[in-house]
Design an enzyme around this catalytic site. Structure first.
Site, mmCIF file in Angstrom:
data_model
loop_
_atom_site.group_PDB
_atom_site.id
_atom_site.type_symbol
_atom_site.label_atom_id
_atom_site.label_comp_id
_atom_site.label_asym_id
_atom_site.label_seq_id
_atom_site.Cartn_x
_atom_site.Cartn_y
_atom_site.Cartn_z
ATOM 1 C CE LYS A 1 -4.051 -2.080 2.164
ATOM 2 N NZ LYS A 1 -5.064 -1.996 3.222
ATOM 3 C CG ASP B 1 -8.091 0.187 3.677
ATOM 4 O OD1 ASP B 1 -8.845 -0.623 3.105
ATOM 5 O OD2 ASP B 1 -6.850 0.144 3.588
#
Ligand code: ATR
Length: 281
Positions: free
Chosen positions: A67, A103
């Site tokens: 990420k 997220d």
């Protein structure tokens, strides 16, 4: 017209639920797409992503451990991705990759809408300061939680996360060994990958306030040790990361396809198969 290509890229990624989730969303919305799981070791990530783009890939979810790297290769980052320093959603543009992070908004949506929690003014403890913690902390603050305490095995990373969040009156990094001196919390969130590696750090049993909630960002086996602790700490709500997974997927789907799928049916399906879940995404 050829089918649009999407993928989740991670390492490991074989057990990822994202292909099933996106296939279900595609059926529900009537959008034709292909969504696969691609394994890429850290040193291969850039080449794998370039190969995916060359073969017509127009969007990707990025999961562990890529990420942060994904944020570095984008030529445009959303505010959420900038604040998280991490990207879980890539969108192909004419000039390269645009990066977003769904997220945090996925977690908040699960906690507020599915679990029915009121996050406002909740005194919150975030355990961990890695990519997962960075991804959710800004959205939690935006959702109106009260003070946010951050503890982490490596204290410098808790300090660094608090610095990035830039709300010194509200965000407090503390030593993890001092966690027993911080009082109790309405919301305790495990954002460590401890259960996926070594033993989970020991936490005092009185950490959760009466009617407080405990949340693990992982699901399946990875969430078992923390949620067992949460039950012994008498948390009123013991929540794993399955709902967050489905909601962040829906947010990614919306960015790619301009339509937000309905998530309850997919969530229920995956929850029914909970015993099959072995990995975080
Ligand atoms: P992720 O993207 O899952 O957050 P990460 O960036 O590698 O992955 O961060 C992992 C987090 O879990 C970190 O907060 C890490 O603590 P350190 O910063 O000290 O490494 C935490 N973690 C992992 N294993 C742990 C363990 N056994 N005990 C305590 N914390 C642990």
């Amino acid at each position: 017209m050829s089918v649009q290509r999407y993928a989740v890229i991670g390492h490991p990624v074989a057990h990822s639920l994202s292909p099933r989730i996106h296939a279900a969303f595609a059926r529900e919305t009537g959008i034709a797409l292909e969504y696969t799981a691609i394994d890429a070791a850290p040193e291969d990530f850039d080449a794998v992503l370039a190969g995916f783009a060359a073969e017509g890939g127009v969007g990707a979810n990025i999961t562990l451990p890529h990420k942060t790297r994904a944020a570095q290769i984008c030529n445009y980052l959303s505010e959420a991705a900038q604040r998280a320093g991490a990207v879980n959603t890539l969108i192909r543009t004419a000039t390269g990759w645009q990066g977003d992070n769904t997220d945090g908004v996925g977690l908040v949506r699960d906690l507020t809408e599915r679990q029915g929690l009121d996050l406002r003014a909740r005194r919150t403890l975030l355990i961990g300061a890695g990519g997962a913690a960075r991804g959710v902390a800004p959205a939690l603050l935006d959702a109106g939680i009260g003070d946010l305490y951050i503890v982490n095995r490596t204290p410098e990373r808790a300090d660094a996360l608090a610095d990035v969040l830039a709300q010194p009156g509200r965000v407090h990094p503390r030593y993890i060994n001092d966690v027993g001196t911080l009082g109790n919390f309405d919301l305790v969130i495990n954002a460590t990958s401890a259960a996926r590696s070594a033993s989970f750090p020991s936490l005092p049993i009185n950490l959760v306030a009466p009617r407080g909630a405990a949340v693990d960002l992982s699901y399946g086996e990875a969430a078992v040790p923390f949620l067992a602790w949460a039950r012994s700490a008498r948390a009123q709500n013991c929540i794993d990361g399955l709902g967050m997974l489905v909601e962040q997927a829906a947010e990614s789907f919306q960015r790619w396809h301009r339509v937000r799928p309905e998530t309850d049916a997919v969530y229920a399906l995956l929850r029914d198969h909970d015993s099959l879940l072995v990995t975080a995404d």
